[in-house]
Structures are given as C-alpha cells and as structure tokens.
Design a protein around this motif. Sequence first.
Motif, PDB file in Angstrom:
ATOM      1  N   LEU A   9      26.715  17.653 -74.387  1.00 16.30           N
ATOM      2  CA  LEU A   9      26.546  17.104 -75.833  1.00 16.30           C
ATOM      3  C   LEU A   9      26.108  15.694 -75.689  1.00 16.30           C
ATOM      4  CD1 LEU A   9      30.053  18.706 -76.853  1.00 16.30           C
ATOM      5  CD2 LEU A   9      27.823  19.520 -77.550  1.00 16.30           C
ATOM      6  N   GLY A  10      25.140  15.371 -74.867  1.00 18.54           N
ATOM      7  CA  GLY A  10      24.548  14.154 -74.712  1.00 18.54           C
ATOM      8  C   GLY A  10      23.411  13.918 -75.763  1.00 18.54           C
ATOM      9  N   TYR A  11      22.458  13.173 -75.324  1.00 20.75           N
ATOM     10  CA  TYR A  11      21.337  13.020 -76.364  1.00 20.75           C
ATOM     11  C   TYR A  11      20.753  14.341 -76.946  1.00 20.75           C
ATOM     12  CZ  TYR A  11      21.699   8.110 -75.380  1.00 20.75           C
ATOM     13  OH  TYR A  11      22.265   6.591 -75.376  1.00 20.75           O
ATOM     14  N   VAL A  12      20.203  14.983 -75.926  1.00 20.42           N
ATOM     15  CA  VAL A  12      19.672  16.297 -76.529  1.00 20.42           C
ATOM     16  C   VAL A  12      20.767  17.272 -77.083  1.00 20.42           C
ATOM     17  CG1 VAL A  12      18.449  18.533 -75.500  1.00 20.42           C
ATOM     18  CG2 VAL A  12      17.861  16.093 -74.707  1.00 20.42           C
ATOM     19  N   GLY A  13      21.904  17.365 -76.402  1.00 24.60           N
ATOM     20  CA  GLY A  13      22.866  18.336 -77.120  1.00 24.60           C
ATOM     21  C   GLY A  13      23.286  18.144 -78.681  1.00 24.60           C
ATOM     22  N   VAL A  83      21.496  25.142 -73.046  1.00 22.95           N
ATOM     23  CA  VAL A  83      21.833  24.338 -72.126  1.00 22.95           C
ATOM     24  C   VAL A  83      20.989  22.834 -72.138  1.00 22.95           C
ATOM     25  CG1 VAL A  83      22.338  24.307 -69.481  1.00 22.95           C
ATOM     26  CG2 VAL A  83      22.546  26.354 -70.608  1.00 22.95           C
ATOM     27  N   CYS A  84      22.059  21.887 -72.275  1.00 22.81           N
ATOM     28  CA  CYS A  84      21.153  20.659 -72.598  1.00 22.81           C
ATOM     29  C   CYS A  84      21.805  19.847 -71.636  1.00 22.81           C
ATOM     30  CB  CYS A  84      21.541  19.990 -73.929  1.00 22.81           C
ATOM     31  SG  CYS A  84      21.118  21.150 -75.319  1.00 22.81           S
ATOM     32  N   VAL A  85      21.920  20.098 -70.274  1.00 22.71           N
ATOM     33  CA  VAL A  85      22.904  18.891 -69.463  1.00 22.71           C
ATOM     34  C   VAL A  85      21.922  18.238 -68.792  1.00 22.71           C
ATOM     35  CG1 VAL A  85      24.701  20.640 -69.035  1.00 22.71           C
ATOM     36  CG2 VAL A  85      22.946  20.606 -67.406  1.00 22.71           C
ATOM     37  N   GLY A  86      22.158  16.936 -68.244  1.00 25.80           N
ATOM     38  CA  GLY A  86      21.374  16.227 -67.662  1.00 25.80           C
ATOM     39  C   GLY A  86      20.848  16.777 -66.322  1.00 25.80           C
ATOM     40  N   LEU A 101      23.079  24.515 -63.011  1.00 24.35           N
ATOM     41  CA  LEU A 101      23.462  25.587 -62.429  1.00 24.35           C
ATOM     42  C   LEU A 101      24.970  25.785 -62.548  1.00 24.35           C
ATOM     43  CD1 LEU A 101      21.168  25.565 -59.153  1.00 24.35           C
ATOM     44  CD2 LEU A 101      21.028  26.903 -61.257  1.00 24.35           C
ATOM     45  N   SER A 102      25.582  24.553 -62.663  1.00 26.63           N
ATOM     46  CA  SER A 102      27.144  24.553 -62.949  1.00 26.63           C
ATOM     47  C   SER A 102      27.336  25.156 -64.099  1.00 26.63           C
ATOM     48  CB  SER A 102      27.711  23.263 -62.489  1.00 26.63           C
ATOM     49  OG  SER A 102      28.952  22.912 -63.192  1.00 26.63           O
ATOM     50  N   ALA A 103      26.687  24.693 -65.086  1.00 26.16           N
ATOM     51  CA  ALA A 103      26.891  25.293 -66.542  1.00 26.16           C
ATOM     52  C   ALA A 103      26.657  26.639 -66.617  1.00 26.16           C
ATOM     53  CB  ALA A 103      26.122  24.423 -67.554  1.00 26.16           C
ATOM     54  N   VAL A 104      25.639  26.918 -65.813  1.00 19.83           N
ATOM     55  CA  VAL A 104      24.998  28.353 -65.958  1.00 19.83           C
ATOM     56  C   VAL A 104      25.970  29.411 -65.226  1.00 19.83           C
ATOM     57  CG1 VAL A 104      23.245  29.968 -64.785  1.00 19.83           C
ATOM     58  CG2 VAL A 104      22.537  27.939 -66.144  1.00 19.83           C
TER      59      VAL A 104
END
Length: 437
Positions: A9-13, A83-86, A101-104
């Motif tokens: 949930l950063g800039y893109v998320g 998935v919008c992580v850094g 990969l951790s999110a996935v």
Amino acid sequence: MAKISVFGLGYVGCVGVGCLAKLGHHVIGYDVDANKVNRISKGLPTIVERDVDDLMMDGFNVGRIKATTSTEEAVAQSDISFVCVGTPNAPDGRLNISYLLSAVQMIGKTLRAKSTFHIVVIRSTVPPGTNDIVSTTIEKISGKKAGINFAVVSNPEFLREGMAVSDFLNPPLTVIGSEDKRALKMMHEIYEPLVSEIVEVSPKVAEIIKFVNNSYHALKVTFGNEIGAICKKLNIDSHQVMDLFCRDDQLNISSYYFKPGFAYGGSCLPKDLKGLNFLAQSHQLEVPVLSSIDLSNELHIHRALDRVQQIGVRSVGIVGLTFKAGTDDLRNSAAIQLAEAILGKGCTLRIYDRFLNIAQEKETNLRELNENIPHLLPFLEKNVEDVVAKTKLVIITVRNPEIPDLIRKYPHVHFLDLVRLKDQSVESLPNYEGFCW
Ligand SMILES: NC(=O)c1ccc[n+]([C@@H]2O[C@H](COP(=O)([O-])OP(=O)(O)OC[C@H]3O[C@@H](n4cnc5c(N)ncnc54)[C@H](O)[C@@H]3O)[C@@H](O)[C@H]2O)c1
C-alpha cells in the motif's frame, strides 16, 4: 464488478486501491506495515499525492475500500490480487524481487484452501522471467496448477508520482501479459471503464517494457541536459532549441529510427554527431551520452562480425552495401565496414546491391565507387540469387523483395537478417536468424 486485493500500500498500491474503487471494484488492501493498513481501513491515503485524499474517502464512503492485516482475509475476499510491493536495486544493480516473492508466498499459502480460480497480477516493476518464477512459486506452495486453479498476469504500472491518480485513470496504454485467456478476459473487464487501449503481449514483453520506458526517460533527461550545457556555452537558448526539436514529430519524436537492426551510417549522422562532440570538447565539456553514441554504433558492427564468426562459414554473401536502401550513397556505410572486416577474417565474399548495380549501369557516382570501394567492386554480383547460390551465409543489410523466396528455396544457406524482413513465414525457418530480435 471485480473483488480485488492489493498487496503493498505504498505509492502504487495506495493509488491502485483508490482508482480501482473509483472504477467500481471492491478493493481490500494488505501491507506488512500495520500503520498503512490502519490508514487505508479508515479511507485515508498512505502517501501525499494530488487528488488522492478525496479519491480514497469517496471509495471508502461508498463501501468499496477496506484493508486488513490478514493475507487469508485479503485473498479469501477477492478473485484477483494486485501485487504492488517495492522492488529496489540489490547491491549489484539487479532488482530485488524478494518482497514480491514473500507476498506471493503468502498468497500461495492461502490459495491451498481456496477452491475458486484466483488471478495474481504483478504491478511492481520486475525483471523479465519473474512471471514464470511467481507461477512456479505459487504452484509449489499452494499445490495448485497454473492455468487451472490460478493464473499470473504481468501488468506494469506507468504512473508518475505527482500525477499518479490522473496517470492511473488515463494511461497511455494498458499492457497485460499472460498465457491464460481467462485471466486476460478478466483484466479487460477490470480496465473496461478506462478509455486507453489494452494491449496483450507475452509476459516477458510486459515485464521489460518498464525498464525500456524508464531508461529512455533517463536518456531524454541527460540528452536534454547535455544539449543545454553545450548551448549555454555558445549563448544559445537551449529551451528554444529543444522546443523546436520536439516539434518535429516525423523524425525526432516519432517511431522513426526506433527499430532494432543494424548500425547507422551515411553522410550526416556520423558527421554531425562528431561536429557536436567537437563543440563540447572545445569548451571542456564532458558529454558522456553524446560521446558514447559512436562507440555504441561501432560495438554493434563488431557484434555482427562476432556473430558471423560464430556461425563459422568461410563463404559469405552480403545483400546491401550502401548505408541504407534506396540510395547509392556509400559514405560511412556500416555494411562496408562489416564487409571489410569479413574479408579481413579470410572469408570469401559476394555482394549484391541493387542500387550500386544501377549506379554502375548509369555511370552515376562512378568516381566515388572507384575511389572508395575499388577493393570491393570485384565482389559485386549482378543477381541476388547468384550471391545466395554460391555462399553458405547471406547477411541482409537492406530489405529485398526476392529474399523471402530465396530463404525458402535454399534451406542449406543461413540467412542473417540485420534489418528484419518482417515476413512471418520465413522467421520460423531454421535457416533464418534475426540479428537483434
Ligand atoms: N512509485 C512510482 O512512481 C512507481 C511507478 C510505477 C511503478 N512502480 C513500481 O511499483 C512497485 C512499488 O513501488 P512503490 O513506489 O509503490 O513502492 P513503496 O515502497 O511506496 O510501497 C511498497 C509497499 O509494499 C509493502 N510491502 C513490502 N513487502 C510486502 C509484502 N510481503 N506484502 C505486502 N506488502 C509489502 C511496503 O510496506 C510498502 O508499503 C515498484 O516495483 C516500483 O518500481 C513505482
């Protein structure tokens, strides 16, 4: 309307949550940072960005935005996970996809217990091949099968911070890459309210396009700045120059010249680039972008020669010796450099050039021919088929309408295409090779 979870949930998320809700979808956000989850779950953005406060609150008020610290809840309440992580640089420069990969992996674990089809969308910028890695990771962890229980889509984000909401809602293109038809159909439905064109490509094309875009943006900034530095020394208004430059949308701001192929040559590009570099040098200006263009071009000619040597035949033909098609101009022709280098390696050479044959017949440019390439004139053939029939490798440096038929007719001759004939029917033949595609 779709049920979407957003991981990261950063800039893109954050912008993704707000904009997907604005498009009418039900969105649930997840982040490892509980503070960000807390803010989103109250309809508050996690970033400072134009239009995002109202966007988030509007989505929240109509009940389309929520957030959770539970991956199980996020996956269970959605059919698609964005998935919008850094993906920051690792110390060696490569993109670190460990957060992705951790999110996935978390999504994969949750999918074990899920019976419905789930789509994982990679919004983060990732190196080519990541879509496959993500797919294999989910298969291993969930015990489910790609294409049957889940699918992975590469869908790069093109937004710019400061304009993020408007860029999300008005993208130049929406690019989606997946092997799964069901997932592609779903992506079309999600983005249906946007007016931009949706382009389906292979996952690797969808992945590399962000690298290409951003590298080109960086090149534009540095090119403009080097022009600015030179103009400043010469008391010329660089903004007027670059405004003028950008008004030419036939040659400058256009697809012209953007075709991976062979090196540039001719009477103008090499000469004027040298002239500009001389101006910079004479004012003690370092302009590494401008000064390395010539080197890049030379290296490309060497790359072609390396490939000829790897193919390893001694009898070589070249179709096209002038610096480009449609002219008998030989000045600074990269094909001449390549021909000379091939001769220098002890190969036999046969050359076909339609425009040089016309020049010889009409006796135009005769002095240039005799003065500039007396050593190559004996290798000129009158007929393109003579070149093909008598050699083992044919290098194509200009398009020629007869070549596709000759590729089919001479399967034992290897054709190295430096310009791309753009003939699908020959590209899959074993004796055809594209140089840089
Ligand atoms: N910022 C931009 O303008 C922009 C534009 C286009 C594409 N991108 C790409 O999008 C990606 C995200 O960029 P960003 O600027 O939004 O990054 P960011 O750092 O602002 O946000 C990333 C978020 O991911 C969260 N995160 C990390 N691991 C997680 C996990 N396992 N599960 C859930 N959340 C996790 C972090 O806590 C953080 O909130 C990057 O690949 C970036 O290159 C960024």
